[in-house]
Design an enzyme around this catalytic site. Structure first.
Site, mmCIF file in Angstrom:
data_model
loop_
_atom_site.group_PDB
_atom_site.id
_atom_site.type_symbol
_atom_site.label_atom_id
_atom_site.label_comp_id
_atom_site.label_asym_id
_atom_site.label_seq_id
_atom_site.Cartn_x
_atom_site.Cartn_y
_atom_site.Cartn_z
ATOM 1 N N LYS A 210 0.951 -1.136 -0.041
ATOM 2 C CA LYS A 210 0.138 -0.022 0.042
ATOM 3 C C LYS A 210 0.935 1.170 -0.138
ATOM 4 O O LYS A 210 0.747 2.044 -0.817
ATOM 5 C CB LYS A 210 -0.897 -0.068 1.246
ATOM 6 C CG LYS A 210 -1.801 1.226 1.354
ATOM 7 C CD LYS A 210 -2.953 1.244 2.360
ATOM 8 C CE LYS A 210 -3.678 0.188 2.829
ATOM 9 N NZ LYS A 210 -4.547 0.395 4.002
ATOM 10 N N GLU A 216 10.440 -5.226 3.787
ATOM 11 C CA GLU A 216 10.542 -6.724 3.296
ATOM 12 C C GLU A 216 10.323 -6.631 1.564
ATOM 13 O O GLU A 216 10.937 -7.334 0.860
ATOM 14 C CB GLU A 216 9.626 -7.623 4.011
ATOM 15 C CG GLU A 216 10.005 -7.913 5.397
ATOM 16 C CD GLU A 216 9.210 -6.973 6.447
ATOM 17 O OE1 GLU A 216 9.101 -7.302 7.635
ATOM 18 O OE2 GLU A 216 8.520 -5.998 5.789
ATOM 19 N N GLY A 271 -4.927 -4.645 5.271
ATOM 20 C CA GLY A 271 -4.308 -5.596 4.382
ATOM 21 C C GLY A 271 -4.715 -6.905 4.438
ATOM 22 O O GLY A 271 -4.729 -7.677 3.334
ATOM 23 N N ARG A 272 -5.130 -7.521 5.510
ATOM 24 C CA ARG A 272 -5.640 -8.969 5.735
ATOM 25 C C ARG A 272 -7.138 -9.106 5.249
ATOM 26 O O ARG A 272 -7.480 -10.047 5.287
ATOM 27 C CB ARG A 272 -5.676 -9.158 7.389
ATOM 28 C CG ARG A 272 -6.532 -8.079 8.251
ATOM 29 C CD ARG A 272 -6.097 -8.288 9.673
ATOM 30 N NE ARG A 272 -6.809 -7.690 10.784
ATOM 31 C CZ ARG A 272 -6.231 -6.218 11.078
ATOM 32 N NH1 ARG A 272 -5.097 -5.874 10.395
ATOM 33 N NH2 ARG A 272 -6.893 -5.470 11.800
ATOM 34 N N GLU A 357 -4.383 -10.596 14.327
ATOM 35 C CA GLU A 357 -3.819 -9.143 13.987
ATOM 36 C C GLU A 357 -4.963 -8.239 14.299
ATOM 37 O O GLU A 357 -4.817 -7.306 14.826
ATOM 38 C CB GLU A 357 -3.383 -9.186 12.752
ATOM 39 C CG GLU A 357 -2.738 -7.614 12.346
ATOM 40 C CD GLU A 357 -2.079 -7.605 11.174
ATOM 41 O OE1 GLU A 357 -0.894 -8.099 11.104
ATOM 42 O OE2 GLU A 357 -2.633 -7.152 10.123
ATOM 43 N N HIS A 388 -1.797 -37.450 13.243
ATOM 44 C CA HIS A 388 -0.600 -38.330 13.559
ATOM 45 C C HIS A 388 0.578 -37.382 14.218
ATOM 46 O O HIS A 388 1.663 -37.602 14.088
ATOM 47 C CB HIS A 388 0.107 -38.919 12.308
ATOM 48 C CG HIS A 388 -0.906 -40.070 11.684
ATOM 49 N ND1 HIS A 388 -1.031 -41.174 12.031
ATOM 50 C CD2 HIS A 388 -1.762 -39.660 10.688
ATOM 51 C CE1 HIS A 388 -1.813 -41.958 11.289
ATOM 52 N NE2 HIS A 388 -2.476 -40.865 10.603
ATOM 53 N N LYS A 516 8.299 -2.403 13.222
ATOM 54 C CA LYS A 516 9.045 -1.825 12.212
ATOM 55 C C LYS A 516 9.736 -0.753 12.677
ATOM 56 O O LYS A 516 10.745 -0.377 11.942
ATOM 57 C CB LYS A 516 7.650 -1.250 11.219
ATOM 58 C CG LYS A 516 6.931 -2.655 10.497
ATOM 59 C CD LYS A 516 5.870 -1.992 9.541
ATOM 60 C CE LYS A 516 5.040 -2.974 8.940
ATOM 61 N NZ LYS A 516 4.030 -2.546 8.219
#
Length: 553
Positions: A210, A216, A271-272, A357, A388, A516
């Site tokens: 955005k 990153e 964002g999510r 979040e 398992h 950040k």
């Protein structure tokens, strides 16, 4: 504790639920089924192509009605309407949360700061369709004239987890001409290993940020850009092979991306919640825009169900309230997401961000400390692999771990009796969680094996399964664009329901920002370009020295 923070726990509806939980402590779920032949049918609801069996929960009609009363006392219906109307429900950032507008096919205007966002969304979808069609029909090619075969989506968080989930979930609908790759991790291995899989002449790079300033994403994009230039040697070709989804057009253009290849992101979408926007371009490129629009239609169907269905028959409401029930009244710290479909293998990862979040908060919307638990730890994985591994903890561990089992009635890949085996495993795990195995049954089984009495008494306690472990069963006919859209939207609204009950802002994420901020001060020191600051600590200082002395880079 301020009075405002204790308002929830002092509600009469909350107190009533505390009493009901105590009454249910000694009641096994097997007795609830035995005493009520209609339980399974009564606790079965449907909406938007999904069905929910919530009968294997530690609830009675009184407890269920008590949860609904709590929801009404928290003005859930009004808050839901405000969300869908476009009110500024993100209170700390003074913004709406209009991810539902991204999948709304209607024409009615939704105004945000004087702008009709419906028109913007429609225009963006049309631009996406034009672009996707040009790639899939090969009228748009790479710089050498060869058809484009791969897209590398570079993002992190919601720009990565949601599209990755949907891309995998809809693999049966891939058009066959494009392959999709995702890069998120700042670990250089992620981008380097991905670049080994693609050809610079036939690869699109999609930068998803955005702000166009996410560390990153920018660092991985810079590596991809240099790799591309090392192979083609032509700066002008950047405009052909690189696209961006961002609100920062100026920085995208400075990177070399043509303005026509910049798709918008908006402040009113977190964002999510953004995979429904142009963030979903990598999905559209592999499944085609028709299937992408079906994904949106499935999500919109769940939006409509959430808006219109009575609370007692409302899937997101029921699932959200059950989560509050276990989190706050039964002391459950975690919640397992168990998709019994390989295509849905990344669902737990996406829901981790969506839920944790959103509701990982310790103050209410007024900023007052909370006197109760909020977001549980979300985790899980695909069945039957988990049987398992970690299912042992669910069945016999000391922790109460509610679980959501998710399974389609039909598979895209009918092989022998595999899907029937899978379905049997899913049902048996849910039943084992609910019914368990008593000491008497364990003894009788060991006796039937011919063991001596002393050996029976030694082993029997280890074979006891306590039972009374709650679960939901979510069923769909088949994993399709529509059902995947509805499933993800269901969990979005479930998360919102929890946040309304807890009185938190589910749409900000200030905790993410702190890391950040601190990283900006640490990175220069690791690179030998900064000095120790007064707000540092001896542990961080020692580890920075260790990195530098090892020649880390």
């Amino acid at each position: 504790m301020p009075d405002t923070a204790s308002k929830l726990t002092s509600k009469p509806e909350w107190k009533a639920l505390e009493r009901l939980q105590q009454q249910l402590l000694a009641t096994p779920m097997t007795r609830l089924f035995a005493d009520d032949p209609g339980r399974a049918e009564r606790y079965f609801i449907e909406g938007a192509g999904l069905s929910l069996d919530f009968s294997k929960n530690r609830i009675t009609d009184d407890a269920f009605n008590g949860l609904l009363a709590l929801a009404r006392s928290c003005q859930l219906e009004d808050r839901r309407d405000a969300l869908l109307r476009g009110d500024k429900v993100n209170t700390t950032e003074d913004r709406p949360a209009l991810h539902t507008a991204l999948r709304n096919p209607g024409n009615a205007a939704i105004m945000v700061d004087g702008v009709d966002v419906v028109e913007e969304v429609r225009n963006t979808l049309d631009r996406m369709e034009t672009f996707v069609t040009s790639v899939l029909e090969q009228s748009r090619t790479g710089y050498s004239g060869n058809p484009l075969t791969d897209v590398v989506s570079i993002g992190i968080g919601g720009s990565y987890l949601g599209p990755k989930l949907v891309g995998e979930a809809l693999q049966p609908y891939w058009q066959g001409s494009m392959r999709c790759h995702f890069v998120a991790n700042i670990d250089g291995t992620d981008i380097c290993e991905t670049l080994k899989l693609v050809n610079p002449e036939t690869t699109l790079f999609l930068i998803q940020s955005k702000s166009f300033r996410t560390q990153e994403t920018l660092e991985n994009s810079a590596v991809a850009r240099q790799w591309f230039l090392d192979h083609c040697g032509d700066e002008a070709a950047i405009a052909t092979h690189f696209l961006a989804v961002t609100a920062n057009v100026a920085d995208a253009e400075a990177f070399g991306i043509d303005a026509d290849n910049v798709f918008p992101m908006w402040d009113w979408v977190g964002g999510r919640y953004s995979l429904w926007s142009a963030i979903g371009l990598p999905v559209a490129l592999v499944v085609g825009m028709d299937n992408f629009r079906k994904l949106l239609a499935g999500a919109h169907a769940m939006d409509s169900h959430f808006r219109d269905a009575p609370l007692a028959q409302n899937l997101p409401v029921v699932m959200g309230l059950l989560s509050v029930w276990y989190n706050n009244f039964w002391g459950a710290d975690t919640h397992a997401i168990l998709p019994y479909d390989h295509y849905l293998r990344s669902l737990p990862d996406h829901l981790q961000q969506l839920d944790m979040e959103s509701n990982g908060k310790s103050v209410n919307e007024a900023g007052d400390p909370l006197g109760y638990e909020t977001g549980p730890v979300i985790w899980g994985g695909t069945g039957s692999n988990g049987q398992h591994a970690y299912h042992q903890l669910i069945h016999q561990g000391t922790r109460l771990i509610p679980a959501d089992f998710i399974i389609p009635l039909k598979t895209h890949n009918p092989v022998a009796t595999h899907h029937a085996d899978l379905f049997a495993n899913c049902l048996s795990q849910a039943r084992a969680m609910m019914a368990g195995k008593s000491l008497e049954v364990a003894r009788s089984e060991l006796k039937a094996e011919g063991l001596a009495d002393t050996e029976i008494e030694r082993l029997a306690p280890h074979k006891v399964i306590p039972g009374n472990k709650p679960s939901n069963m979510l069923i769909m006919d088949k994993v399709t664009p529509e059902t995947v859209g509805a499933l993800i939207a269901l969990y979005e609204h479930r998360t919102f329901v929890q946040g309304v009950i807890w009185g938190v802002d589910s749409f900000d994420q200030w905790g993410v920002e702190l890391g950040k901020q601190l990283g900006k001060g640490i990175l220069p020191r690791l690179l030998g370009e900064g000095e120790q600051t007064s707000d540092s600590d001896s542990s961080t200082d020692h580890l920075i020295d260790l990195f530098r002395s090892a020649g880390g880079q």
